[in-house]
Design a protein around this motif. Structure first.
Motif, PDB file in Angstrom:
ATOM      1  N   MET A   1       0.836  -1.192   0.000  1.00  0.00           N
ATOM      2  CA  MET A   1       0.000   0.000   0.000  1.00  0.00           C
ATOM      3  C   MET A   1       0.875   1.248   0.000  1.00  0.00           C
ATOM      4  SD  MET A   1      -3.035   1.264  -0.022  1.00  0.00           S
ATOM      5  CE  MET A   1      -4.053  -0.132   0.392  1.00  0.00           C
ATOM      6  N   VAL A   2       0.616   2.161  -0.938  1.00  0.00           N
ATOM      7  CA  VAL A   2       1.324   3.439  -0.981  1.00  0.00           C
ATOM      8  C   VAL A   2       0.505   4.443  -0.180  1.00  0.00           C
ATOM      9  CG1 VAL A   2       2.258   5.249  -2.447  1.00  0.00           C
ATOM     10  CG2 VAL A   2       2.224   2.880  -3.271  1.00  0.00           C
ATOM     11  N   PRO A   3       1.041   4.947   0.950  1.00  0.00           N
ATOM     12  CA  PRO A   3       0.286   5.879   1.778  1.00  0.00           C
ATOM     13  C   PRO A   3       0.473   7.324   1.328  1.00  0.00           C
ATOM     14  CG  PRO A   3       2.344   5.383   2.847  1.00  0.00           C
ATOM     15  CD  PRO A   3       2.356   4.621   1.536  1.00  0.00           C
ATOM     16  N   HIS A   4      -0.212   8.232   1.988  1.00  0.00           N
ATOM     17  CA  HIS A   4       0.041   9.654   1.822  1.00  0.00           C
ATOM     18  C   HIS A   4       1.313  10.011   2.609  1.00  0.00           C
ATOM     19  CE1 HIS A   4      -4.126   9.626   0.456  1.00  0.00           C
ATOM     20  NE2 HIS A   4      -4.500   9.145   1.627  1.00  0.00           N
ATOM     21  N   TRP A   5       1.719  11.275   2.512  1.00  0.00           N
ATOM     22  CA  TRP A   5       2.844  11.773   3.317  1.00  0.00           C
ATOM     23  C   TRP A   5       2.395  13.095   3.944  1.00  0.00           C
ATOM     24  CZ3 TRP A   5       7.837   9.715   4.044  1.00  0.00           C
ATOM     25  CH2 TRP A   5       8.743  10.552   4.712  1.00  0.00           C
ATOM     26  N   VAL A   6       2.140  13.065   5.231  1.00  0.00           N
ATOM     27  CA  VAL A   6       1.597  14.227   5.941  1.00  0.00           C
ATOM     28  C   VAL A   6       2.399  14.427   7.222  1.00  0.00           C
ATOM     29  CG1 VAL A   6      -0.443  15.248   7.042  1.00  0.00           C
ATOM     30  CG2 VAL A   6      -0.709  13.841   4.984  1.00  0.00           C
ATOM     31  N   ASP A   7       2.715  15.673   7.533  1.00  0.00           N
ATOM     32  CA  ASP A   7       3.462  16.010   8.749  1.00  0.00           C
ATOM     33  C   ASP A   7       4.811  15.317   8.804  1.00  0.00           C
ATOM     34  OD1 ASP A   7       2.502  18.021  10.306  1.00  0.00           O
ATOM     35  OD2 ASP A   7       1.264  16.755  11.595  1.00  0.00           O
ATOM     36  N   GLY A   8       5.440  15.171   7.643  1.00  0.00           N
ATOM     37  CA  GLY A   8       6.792  14.643   7.594  1.00  0.00           C
ATOM     38  C   GLY A   8       6.910  13.149   7.725  1.00  0.00           C
ATOM     39  N   ASN A 181       6.233  10.148  -3.078  1.00  0.00           N
ATOM     40  CA  ASN A 181       6.618   9.783  -1.716  1.00  0.00           C
ATOM     41  C   ASN A 181       8.129   9.710  -1.562  1.00  0.00           C
ATOM     42  OD1 ASN A 181       3.812   9.352  -1.607  1.00  0.00           O
ATOM     43  ND2 ASN A 181       4.042   7.689  -0.125  1.00  0.00           N
ATOM     44  N   TRP A 182       8.809   9.222  -2.606  1.00  0.00           N
ATOM     45  CA  TRP A 182      10.268   9.158  -2.566  1.00  0.00           C
ATOM     46  C   TRP A 182      10.851  10.554  -2.418  1.00  0.00           C
ATOM     47  CZ3 TRP A 182      14.529  10.930  -5.162  1.00  0.00           C
ATOM     48  CH2 TRP A 182      15.723  10.209  -5.015  1.00  0.00           C
ATOM     49  N   MET A 183      10.331  11.515  -3.162  1.00  0.00           N
ATOM     50  CA  MET A 183      10.833  12.889  -3.054  1.00  0.00           C
ATOM     51  C   MET A 183      10.494  13.505  -1.702  1.00  0.00           C
ATOM     52  SD  MET A 183      10.399  14.456  -6.935  1.00  0.00           S
ATOM     53  CE  MET A 183       8.659  14.030  -7.139  1.00  0.00           C
ATOM     54  N   ALA A 184       9.334  13.153  -1.137  1.00  0.00           N
ATOM     55  CA  ALA A 184       8.977  13.666   0.190  1.00  0.00           C
ATOM     56  C   ALA A 184       9.969  13.169   1.236  1.00  0.00           C
ATOM     57  CB  ALA A 184       7.559  13.229   0.544  1.00  0.00           C
ATOM     58  N   ALA A 185      10.329  11.893   1.160  1.00  0.00           N
ATOM     59  CA  ALA A 185      11.312  11.358   2.099  1.00  0.00           C
ATOM     60  C   ALA A 185      12.675  12.023   1.911  1.00  0.00           C
ATOM     61  CB  ALA A 185      11.429   9.839   1.922  1.00  0.00           C
ATOM     62  N   LEU A 186      13.010  12.338   0.662  1.00  0.00           N
ATOM     63  CA  LEU A 186      14.284  13.018   0.396  1.00  0.00           C
ATOM     64  C   LEU A 186      14.270  14.428   0.987  1.00  0.00           C
ATOM     65  CD1 LEU A 186      16.733  11.884  -1.257  1.00  0.00           C
ATOM     66  CD2 LEU A 186      16.107  13.536  -3.021  1.00  0.00           C
ATOM     67  N   TRP A 187      13.150  15.121   0.872  1.00  0.00           N
ATOM     68  CA  TRP A 187      13.032  16.445   1.490  1.00  0.00           C
ATOM     69  C   TRP A 187      13.251  16.353   3.005  1.00  0.00           C
ATOM     70  CZ3 TRP A 187      13.683  20.957  -0.391  1.00  0.00           C
ATOM     71  CH2 TRP A 187      13.190  21.337  -1.633  1.00  0.00           C
ATOM     72  N   PHE A 197       6.227  20.102   2.930  1.00  0.00           N
ATOM     73  CA  PHE A 197       5.955  19.341   1.706  1.00  0.00           C
ATOM     74  C   PHE A 197       5.087  18.142   2.055  1.00  0.00           C
ATOM     75  CE2 PHE A 197       7.087  16.197  -1.639  1.00  0.00           C
ATOM     76  CZ  PHE A 197       6.730  16.938  -2.756  1.00  0.00           C
ATOM     77  N   THR A 198       3.888  18.124   1.519  1.00  0.00           N
ATOM     78  CA  THR A 198       2.900  17.089   1.807  1.00  0.00           C
ATOM     79  C   THR A 198       2.516  16.396   0.511  1.00  0.00           C
ATOM     80  OG1 THR A 198       2.022  18.303   3.704  1.00  0.00           O
ATOM     81  CG2 THR A 198       0.545  16.700   2.668  1.00  0.00           C
ATOM     82  N   VAL A 199       2.324  15.086   0.558  1.00  0.00           N
ATOM     83  CA  VAL A 199       1.858  14.329  -0.603  1.00  0.00           C
ATOM     84  C   VAL A 199       0.489  13.749  -0.277  1.00  0.00           C
ATOM     85  CG1 VAL A 199       2.278  12.399  -2.165  1.00  0.00           C
ATOM     86  CG2 VAL A 199       4.195  13.780  -1.339  1.00  0.00           C
ATOM     87  N   LEU A 200      -0.466  14.057  -1.121  1.00  0.00           N
ATOM     88  CA  LEU A 200      -1.835  13.598  -0.943  1.00  0.00           C
ATOM     89  C   LEU A 200      -2.247  12.838  -2.194  1.00  0.00           C
ATOM     90  CD1 LEU A 200      -4.337  14.011   1.063  1.00  0.00           C
ATOM     91  CD2 LEU A 200      -5.072  15.741  -0.576  1.00  0.00           C
ATOM     92  N   HIS A 201      -2.455  11.547  -2.085  1.00  0.00           N
ATOM     93  CA  HIS A 201      -2.877  10.744  -3.226  1.00  0.00           C
ATOM     94  C   HIS A 201      -4.401  10.769  -3.315  1.00  0.00           C
ATOM     95  CE1 HIS A 201       1.179   9.313  -3.757  1.00  0.00           C
ATOM     96  NE2 HIS A 201       1.217   8.935  -2.483  1.00  0.00           N
TER      97      HIS A 201
END
Length: 494
Positions: A1-8, A181-187, A197-201
């Motif tokens: 499952m690919v999750p969102h990325w919220v609050d780091g 998500n990969w770029m969010a983790a890199l940030w 930086f937030t990712v919302l699918h």
């Protein structure tokens, strides 16, 4: 499952709907991505809103250091990102690395934020009165991007938005979720504070909620023209800044004095790169006069050499992104044939170097296409190149300018006067002279005309900086002593 990325951090959310993630080269479902409900959108925007004051107030020096660190990490690990892109989009690895490189140019441009955000100052504009201007961030902004460039298109927007002091909610295509998500983790590794930086699918539920959410200050969008129009209309009606980049039908005009070998090579590279799933792909070759008789066979010969297959096997061109999209594009080829176009090279018959379940369609060349055919009028977004024959340069210009789209256009010629006329008169936002894919460098702005752009502002470059900031002009006077009494006359400069 690919999750969102919220609050780091990864965020599962409350939404119960998911969408399959598919490897286009095999047809295999490799995972599922969580799709946001309204509550998930509200949580994502709330996180971005909470992070904004501290990020806005962080010094430019510290913000820039984080941008530089992100750039360095991206350079070190871009092969990882390219593999993710190939696995979910299908483009070959070399093309995936190419898109990362073009996106990285915007990151590097944004590293100059200290210069890009400078204002101006005029001393003694009036007697003892000084003027200066500043640019300030907007707040939380939404970036909604398509499937065809999972890394590059988001990077057209979020580096400048973040550098300027905004916080970003990225809504990538659910077809290609992992790159975001990969770029969010890199940030996060680069030191970006949580919430910036937030990712919302999601699908249309998430998009429509972002367009009307009162705390989203601006929306950047890239996608099809009908959706771009909807995004622009809806978000503008709710008081937001909008830059909505829509579809394209890019023409390549080939004049009789052009080198046919050079033109054929350009047409193949620009028409079939990334399986034609580029908003700047050449989809129409406009052959002027007798040049078509020598040009079409050359294009067919080169295109027949394109090796279609799994992008991880060293092939030249990969599959289309989904089975439904492949079938739609193949349907346009069939329609063109029924309407009288000549199928010179039929990609429906391709023998790919890949699994039988992949979404394959090889390079396709149609000759004697007429402007009323659907293969010409519609944006196909696949490896289909149409040749329209006209008698004169005037007819070629008229054809290009009559089209509803105006993203990019190019001309191949050895005549400087003809090139200059094309540059001045063609109705397109990005123009190539003997350049088939005229995508600007990051310090210029990307965007089209007509139904290829809704809103006035193009992506990246100076226009991108201005889109993500508000201008403010300050008038200052320090009187030696207060002047008593009323003076209701409109102030005059002296």
């Amino acid at each position: 499952m690919v999750p969102h990325w919220v609050d780091g951090a990864p965020y599962t959310g409350s939404g119960t709907t998911t969408s399959p993630v598919t490897d286009p080269a095999t047809g295999e479902v490799t995972g599922r991505v969580a799709l946001a409900d309204v509550a998930d959108v509200q949580a994502a925007v709330a996180s971005a809103k909470a992070a904004f004051p501290a990020w806005r107030d962080l010094s430019l020096t510290r913000r820039t250091r984080i941008l530089f660190r992100f750039r360095e990490l991206l350079e070190e690990r871009k092969s990882e990102l390219a593999e993710l892109i190939t696995a979910e989009h299908g483009k070959v690895l070399s093309d995936a690395l190419g898109e990362i490189g073009r996106g990285q140019e915007v990151v590097e441009f944004a590293c100059g934020a200290a210069h890009l955000l400078k204002g101006s100052m005029t001393e003694n504009a009036s007697t003892n009165v000084d003027l200066h201007s500043i640019r300030q961030p907007l707040g939380p902004v939404a970036v909604i991007t398509p499937f065809n460039f999972p890394a590059m298109v988001p990077m057209w927007f979020f580096p400048l938005a973040i550098a300027a002091g905004n916080t970003v909610v990225l809504k990538p295509s659910e077809k290609v979720p992992s790159a975001a998500n990969w770029m969010a983790a890199l940030w996060a590794e680069a030191g970006l504070p949580a919430g910036v930086f937030t990712v919302l699918h999601g699908d249309r539920v998430a998009v429509d909620e972002l367009l009307v959410h009162p705390d989203v200050e601006a929306v950047s969008f890239v996608g099809s023209t009908p959706v771009a129009r909807h995004v622009h209309t809806t978000a503008s009606r709710h008081g937001k800044r909008v830059q909505a980049l829509g579809g394209a039908k890019n023409h390549m005009v080939v004049l009789p004095d052009a080198d046919p070998d050079v033109a054929a090579d350009a047409a193949v590279n620009a028409g079939f790169g990334s399986a034609g799933e580029r908003c700047m792909a050449v989809s129409v070759v406009v052959a002027v006069g007798p040049v078509a008789d020598s040009l079409v066979p050359r294009i067919a010969t080169l295109a027949a050499r394109v090796r279609t297959g799994d992008g991880r096997r060293g092939c030249d061109m990969g599959p289309l992104v989904t089975e439904e999209h492949r079938d739609r594009v193949a349907g346009y080829v069939a329609a063109g044939e029924r309407e009288g176009a000549r199928v010179v090279l039929d990609g429906r018959e391709v023998r790919p170097d890949g699994e039988a379940g992949g979404f394959w369609l090889g390079p396709t060349l149609l000759d004697h296409v007429k402007p009323e055919m659907s293969v010409y009028t519609d944006e196909i977004f696949g490896p289909v190149l149409s040749v329209v024959r006209v008698d004169t340069f005037d007819a070629a210009l008229d054809l290009v300018n009559a089209n509803l789209y105006g993203n990019g256009a190019c001309v191949f010629t050895s005549d400087g006067g003809a090139a200059r006329r094309f540059e001045r008169e063609v109705q397109a936002g990005m123009v190539g002279i003997n350049v088939p894919v005229p995508v600007p460098m990051a310090y210029y702005s990307f965007g089209g005309w007509k139904n290829s752009l809704f809103g006035d502002t193009h992506a990246h470059g100076t226009e991108g900086v201005h889109f993500y900031t508000r201008g403010k002009v300050v008038t200052t006077r320090w009187p030696k002593r207060a002047t008593p009494g009323l003076d209701l006359v409109f102030p005059q400069n002296d």
